[in-house]
Design an enzyme around this catalytic site. Structure first.
Site, mmCIF file in Angstrom:
data_model
loop_
_atom_site.group_PDB
_atom_site.id
_atom_site.type_symbol
_atom_site.label_atom_id
_atom_site.label_comp_id
_atom_site.label_asym_id
_atom_site.label_seq_id
_atom_site.Cartn_x
_atom_site.Cartn_y
_atom_site.Cartn_z
ATOM 1 N N TYR A 1 4.779 -2.768 -7.646
ATOM 2 C CA TYR A 1 3.619 -3.650 -7.502
ATOM 3 C C TYR A 1 2.918 -3.800 -8.854
ATOM 4 O O TYR A 1 2.630 -2.795 -9.517
ATOM 5 C CB TYR A 1 2.659 -3.081 -6.458
ATOM 6 C CG TYR A 1 1.464 -3.949 -6.238
ATOM 7 C CD1 TYR A 1 1.595 -5.171 -5.579
ATOM 8 C CD2 TYR A 1 0.212 -3.587 -6.698
ATOM 9 C CE1 TYR A 1 0.497 -5.999 -5.386
ATOM 10 C CE2 TYR A 1 -0.891 -4.408 -6.504
ATOM 11 C CZ TYR A 1 -0.741 -5.612 -5.858
ATOM 12 O OH TYR A 1 -1.823 -6.423 -5.676
ATOM 13 N N ASP B 1 4.038 4.407 -2.028
ATOM 14 C CA ASP B 1 3.351 3.191 -1.604
ATOM 15 C C ASP B 1 4.116 2.656 -0.393
ATOM 16 O O ASP B 1 5.230 2.150 -0.509
ATOM 17 C CB ASP B 1 3.329 2.170 -2.751
ATOM 18 C CG ASP B 1 2.476 0.945 -2.421
ATOM 19 O OD1 ASP B 1 2.321 0.622 -1.229
ATOM 20 O OD2 ASP B 1 1.973 0.301 -3.370
ATOM 21 N N LYS C 1 -2.885 -5.873 3.766
ATOM 22 C CA LYS C 1 -1.644 -6.535 4.193
ATOM 23 C C LYS C 1 -1.427 -6.364 5.692
ATOM 24 O O LYS C 1 -2.073 -7.015 6.478
ATOM 25 C CB LYS C 1 -0.469 -5.999 3.370
ATOM 26 C CG LYS C 1 -0.747 -5.896 1.861
ATOM 27 C CD LYS C 1 -0.946 -7.245 1.191
ATOM 28 C CE LYS C 1 -1.534 -7.161 -0.215
ATOM 29 N NZ LYS C 1 -0.799 -6.319 -1.156
ATOM 30 N N ARG D 1 -21.985 6.494 0.980
ATOM 31 C CA ARG D 1 -20.982 6.675 -0.083
ATOM 32 C C ARG D 1 -20.464 8.118 -0.106
ATOM 33 O O ARG D 1 -19.301 8.360 -0.422
ATOM 34 C CB ARG D 1 -21.566 6.276 -1.448
ATOM 35 C CG ARG D 1 -20.597 6.462 -2.604
ATOM 36 C CD ARG D 1 -20.982 5.639 -3.839
ATOM 37 N NE ARG D 1 -22.364 5.811 -4.244
ATOM 38 C CZ ARG D 1 -22.853 6.913 -4.829
ATOM 39 N NH1 ARG D 1 -22.065 7.943 -5.066
ATOM 40 N NH2 ARG D 1 -24.119 6.976 -5.165
HETATM 41 C C1 LIG Z 1 -1.212 -5.604 -2.258
HETATM 42 C C2 LIG Z 1 -0.529 -4.361 -2.666
HETATM 43 C C3 LIG Z 1 -1.230 -3.346 -3.325
HETATM 44 C C4 LIG Z 1 -2.686 -3.476 -3.726
HETATM 45 O O1 LIG Z 1 -3.541 -3.603 -2.636
HETATM 46 P P1 LIG Z 1 -4.934 -4.410 -2.682
HETATM 47 O O2 LIG Z 1 -5.464 -4.239 -1.307
HETATM 48 O O3 LIG Z 1 -4.605 -5.830 -3.059
HETATM 49 O O4 LIG Z 1 -5.788 -3.778 -3.717
HETATM 50 C C5 LIG Z 1 -0.531 -2.204 -3.651
HETATM 51 N N1 LIG Z 1 0.772 -2.057 -3.372
HETATM 52 C C6 LIG Z 1 1.473 -3.014 -2.738
HETATM 53 C C7 LIG Z 1 2.916 -2.799 -2.460
HETATM 54 C C8 LIG Z 1 0.848 -4.199 -2.366
HETATM 55 O O5 LIG Z 1 1.561 -5.162 -1.764
#
Ligand SMILES: *Cc1c(COP(=O)(O)O)cnc(C)c1O
Length: 373
Positions: A99, A170, A195, A47
């Protein structure tokens, strides 16, 4: 440890980075499910000190984004670590289309008096430039979810800033192949590796990348103290997914452009939002800022929510599921999700995968036609 990708094209870096180079070592860094290490060589507790498996992911993504990366247990864990950096009473600016997890986190913090939140349209470039001069956290998401608005990130990220202001992007929808926010001057870039990097709907992970050494240390410290650490197997899968990211993206993007064009001529479709279409409101910015238009299409049907739900039930090759960025195409009605009721009621968000485009079209067109009968 921090190798950089300057000498390799991103496609090669994705394949070559994050590997062991000692003779006799396995070609791929294996999943190392270790909480602790024998004392004496620096690393003692995972950690605090990470594991080689997480570091492989950090090297791959960091080199691609042009900074140093910190891997987290999920995209939201990465995002929460960024919010964790804010001083009490901070000013946060969020896109109006954002998001829902980020909006939820920001609103929950505001309700507890930790910071105040202001929303801004992603197309309001001047508004964002002004925000950089006054806010503590300028949170951008481009292309946005689910309306796929493309912000003029180079113009916004170059604006003068109040000292200490974090300009965060993001980059999940664009991926580091289509957009490198740090090159534009952003303080940090975050991605949900769940993703596109993972790419197979089989893991949760997140990554933050920055060129600010202090911030890098602070994010590591936040991960350590909150325990938002990635799992060994997830990190292994994320690195494995990254190997094929360029190929997957190229194919899925090609499919997405084709489907967006076909959808825009469909008699039962009223609006197609895809940054690659000349009819998209921010197409001109997309052409200037993005290296590719991505794999996500949002489109509205002529009809009501019941009709749109029936279309979702009728697809079969395309999976009726949330999330995005995987080899398989997924589709859902976004306004059906709690907190997303403000969206157009028939808006379907389609994440296009790597299947054959004619098979995808037959599935989608067939589903729409059967729902209309
Ligand atoms: C899915 C997503 C997140 C969050 O990610 P997780 O891995 O589900 O916690 C943040 N921003 C965008 C644009 C996303 O598509």
């Amino acid at each position: 440890m921090a190798r950089h990708s300057q000498h390799l094209k991103p496609e090669s870096w994705l394949v070559a980075a994050g590997r062991t180079i000692e003779a006799g070592a396995p070609l791929n860094v294996p999943p190392i499910p270790a909480s602790n290490f024998l004392i004496g060589q620096g690393r003692s507790y995972a950690r605090n000190d990470a594991t080689p498996t997480w570091e492989a992911v950090e090297e791959i993504v960091g080199g691609l984004e042009g900074g140093r990366a910190v891997a987290f247990a999920s995209g939201m864990a990465a995002i929460a670590a960024v919010f964790d950096q804010l001083p009490a009473g901070a000013q946060v600016v969020l896109p109006d289309d954002c998001y829902q997890g980020v909006t939820g986190l920001a609103m929950a913090g505001e309700a507890r008096g930790r910071w105040s939140v202001r929303r801004l349209a992603l197309t309001d470039t001047e508004g964002w430039q002004q925000a950089c001069a006054v806010a503590d956290l300028v949170w951008l998401e481009s292309p946005s979810n689910p309306l796929l608005v493309v912000a003029d990130l180079p113009a916004i990220c170059a604006a003068p800033r109040k000292p200490g202001t974090i300009v965060a992007v993001d980059n999940t929808f664009a991926t580091s192949l289509n957009q490198q926010p740090l090159e534009f001057g952003a303080t940090l870039s975050i991605q949900s590796a769940t993703k596109f990097i993972g790419g197979h709907s089989d893991l949760l992970a997140g990554v933050v990348t920055t060129r600010d050494e202090q911030l890098w240390h602070d994010l590591r410290r936040s991960r350590e103290l909150t325990g938002a650490t990635p799992g060994a197997f997830e990190a292994f899968l994320a690195a494995r997914g990254a190997r094929t990211l360029a190929l997957r993206l190229e194919r899925a993007q090609h499919n997405a452009m084709e489907l967006a064009q076909r959808l825009s001529h469909h008699p039962l479709v009223s609006c197609v939002r895809y940054p690659g279409l000349p009819t998209h409101p921010t197409h001109a910015i997309a052409c200037r800022v993005l290296k590719g238009f991505g794999t996500i299409i949002s489109f509205d049907l002529r009809g009501d929510a019941t009709f749109a739900d029936a279309v979702c039930r009728n697809v079969s090759l395309i999976r009726h599921a949330t999330s995005l960025g995987a080899v398989e195409s997924t589709m859902e009605r976004r306004a059906a999700i709690a907190g997303q009721e403000h969206l157009p009621p028939t808006l379907l968000r389609l994440s296009v995968g790597i299947e054959d485009v004619d098979d995808l079209w037959a599935d989608l067109d067939g589903a729409i036609r059967r729902a209309a009968q």
